[in-house]
Design a protein around this motif. Structure first.
Motif, PDB file in Angstrom:
ATOM      1  N   LEU A 127      34.469  45.294 104.424  1.00 28.22           N
ATOM      2  CA  LEU A 127      33.915  45.656 103.112  1.00 28.22           C
ATOM      3  C   LEU A 127      32.409  45.841 103.249  1.00 28.22           C
ATOM      4  CD1 LEU A 127      35.605  43.435 100.349  1.00 28.22           C
ATOM      5  CD2 LEU A 127      35.650  45.915 100.573  1.00 28.22           C
ATOM      6  N   LYS A 128      32.014  46.706 104.166  1.00 26.52           N
ATOM      7  CA  LYS A 128      30.579  46.856 104.392  1.00 26.52           C
ATOM      8  C   LYS A 128      29.999  47.988 103.562  1.00 26.52           C
ATOM      9  CE  LYS A 128      30.504  44.979 109.066  1.00 26.52           C
ATOM     10  NZ  LYS A 128      31.855  45.388 109.548  1.00 26.52           N
ATOM     11  N   THR A 129      30.707  49.100 103.505  1.00 30.23           N
ATOM     12  CA  THR A 129      30.143  50.262 102.826  1.00 30.23           C
ATOM     13  C   THR A 129      30.893  50.544 101.526  1.00 30.23           C
ATOM     14  OG1 THR A 129      31.659  51.803 103.837  1.00 30.23           O
ATOM     15  CG2 THR A 129      29.681  51.277 105.098  1.00 30.23           C
ATOM     16  N   GLU A 130      30.299  51.450 100.779  1.00 29.96           N
ATOM     17  CA  GLU A 130      30.931  51.843  99.522  1.00 29.96           C
ATOM     18  C   GLU A 130      32.309  52.452  99.788  1.00 29.96           C
ATOM     19  OE1 GLU A 130      29.527  54.667  95.948  1.00 29.96           O
ATOM     20  OE2 GLU A 130      27.921  53.716  97.086  1.00 29.96           O
ATOM     21  N   ASP A 131      32.378  53.221 100.897  1.00 31.94           N
ATOM     22  CA  ASP A 131      33.652  53.826 101.308  1.00 31.94           C
ATOM     23  C   ASP A 131      34.718  52.759 101.538  1.00 31.94           C
ATOM     24  OD1 ASP A 131      33.419  56.483 101.201  1.00 31.94           O
ATOM     25  OD2 ASP A 131      32.959  56.800 103.342  1.00 31.94           O
ATOM     26  N   ASP A 132      34.311  51.657 102.201  1.00 29.74           N
ATOM     27  CA  ASP A 132      35.262  50.575 102.477  1.00 29.74           C
ATOM     28  C   ASP A 132      35.858  50.047 101.174  1.00 29.74           C
ATOM     29  OD1 ASP A 132      34.521  50.857 105.083  1.00 29.74           O
ATOM     30  OD2 ASP A 132      33.213  49.106 105.143  1.00 29.74           O
ATOM     31  N   TYR A 133      35.016  49.921 100.148  1.00 32.46           N
ATOM     32  CA  TYR A 133      35.495  49.433  98.846  1.00 32.46           C
ATOM     33  C   TYR A 133      36.516  50.400  98.269  1.00 32.46           C
ATOM     34  CZ  TYR A 133      32.530  45.361  98.269  1.00 32.46           C
ATOM     35  OH  TYR A 133      31.974  44.137  98.411  1.00 32.46           O
ATOM     36  N   ARG A 134      36.179  51.715  98.407  1.00 32.62           N
ATOM     37  CA  ARG A 134      37.061  52.720  97.833  1.00 32.62           C
ATOM     38  C   ARG A 134      38.400  52.742  98.568  1.00 32.62           C
ATOM     39  NH1 ARG A 134      38.053  57.571  99.240  1.00 32.62           N
ATOM     40  NH2 ARG A 134      36.374  57.626 100.758  1.00 32.62           N
TER      41      ARG A 134
END
Ligand code: PHE
Length: 345
Positions: free
Chosen positions: A267-274
């Motif tokens: 869960l490092k980047t915004e992409d990971d959250y998405r």
């Protein structure tokens, strides 16, 4: 007199060996001195008549050796110098010039991922089984413990062949499980890649055709722990040695118990959250212990044998790996998309 010419020849051989040549002029000078019509070697041939008879043969052999040494050195230096000057040969053709670029094709991303999956499982003894895409409902559904009133059989989900209620396009590679179990005896250890079809509305996330890889392992005493270890091995080979997995209880008609496997994505980047919907975990595959009913349907004694099975979508893995956000790109054959994968094996 004889002794002198011998010394002369030997000196000459030495000078041939010692000659340092680094450019065309020096090479020309070498040729004139040692191989030209007025060369020293030529004049030495004229000396043969003055050599004592008993040494004539020896002298002749020596002269030939000198001549050969000069010729060989000349030829090899000539080739060397041509290479340095861009290979301009006498014909004026530059033989080392790069040719017209030839466009080398690229592998389809689905093939790249599939080959990796096959590689990973073949290292632990799984062989590849390929079966038909047009199936009957027995192999696709009935054998797989999916009763006739199951919603998956609905026309809404399944493509049936025209005017047929039994012939269909397989909806999952689990149909291969039935094909293999009815034709082979345990131990069975296969993976089955291939196309599957579902009557879904095409969108960026789902398509009416995609690829799956099925796995099936049947033997005496196969346990859930064996499945977990096999899938952990797979996840670590595929996503890196630190990868963690979790198994969530789930339901499939053909496995009991059933699970879905997630890998921890981060869960490092915004992409990971998405991508992980904020959880950090990504669902990769469905799995479970082969339901005893399935074994029985396929003629394998469930009292003696047990096994596990799993199935995963290949496009999904390719989307994650290459950050592809629209599944339709895999099927559009757009060269601009596909050429991005050139050089990847
Ligand atoms: N066939 C299942 C699907 O298409 C996946 C699966 C295969 C689940 C094998 C469990 C065991 O979703």
């Amino acid at each position: 007199m004889s002794a002198d010419v011998f010394v002369w020849v030997k000196d000459l051989l030495q000078s041939i060996h010692d000659a340092r040549i680094s450019n065309q002029e020096e090479l020309d000078a070498f040729r004139v001195r040692f191989l030209g019509t007025k060369s020293e070697i030529k004049s030495l041939f004229g000396e043969i008549k003055n050599v004592d008879n008993d040494r004539k043969k020896e002298f002749g052999l020596l002269l030939n050796e000198v001549k050969q040494a000069a010729e060989e050195k000349y030829e090899s230096l000539k080739t060397l110098l041509e290479g340095q000057t861009g290979g301009q040969s006498d014909s004026g053709l530059d033989l080392t010039a790069p040719c017209e670029p030839i466009a080398i094709g690229s592998r389809h991303p689905v093939s790249i991922i599939l080959n990796q999956i096959i590689g990973i499982f073949s290292r632990i003894g799984f062989t590849v089984a390929e079966e038909r895409e047009i199936e009957d409902d027995w192999h696709n559904f009935t054998a797989m413990n999916t009763p006739p009133d199951h919603p998956a059989r609905d026309m809404q989900d399944t493509f049936y062949l025209k005017d047929s209620t039994t012939q269909l396009l397989r909806t999952h590679t689990s149909s291969v499980q039935a094909r293999i179990m009815t034709s082979q005896k345990p131990p069975i250890r296969i993976i089955a890649p291939g196309r599957v079809y579902r009557n879904e509305t095409i969108s960026s996330r789902s398509h009416c055709q995609f690829h799956q890889v099925e796995g099936l392992y049947i033997d005496e005493g196969v346990s859930f722990a064996d499945m977990k270890q096999t899938l952990l091995y797979f996840a670590r080979e595929m996503y890196g040695p630190q990868t963690n997995i979790r198994l969530r209880p789930s339901f499939f008609p053909f496995t009991e118990p059933s699970a879905e496997m997630d890998v921890y994505w981060g869960l490092k980047t915004e992409d990971d959250y998405r991508i992980t919907k904020g959880s950090g975990w990504l669902e990769i595959l469905g799995c479970g212990m082969v339901d005893p009913n399935v074994l029985e349907n396929c003629g394998i004694d469930p009292a003696k044998y047990s096994g596990f099975a799993f199935g995963m979508g290949i496009e999904r893995q390719a989307m994650l790996r290459y950050k592809v956000t629209d599944i339709r790109q895999f099927f559009e054959n757009d060269a601009r998309f596909l050429s991005q994968f050139s050089g990847v094996i």
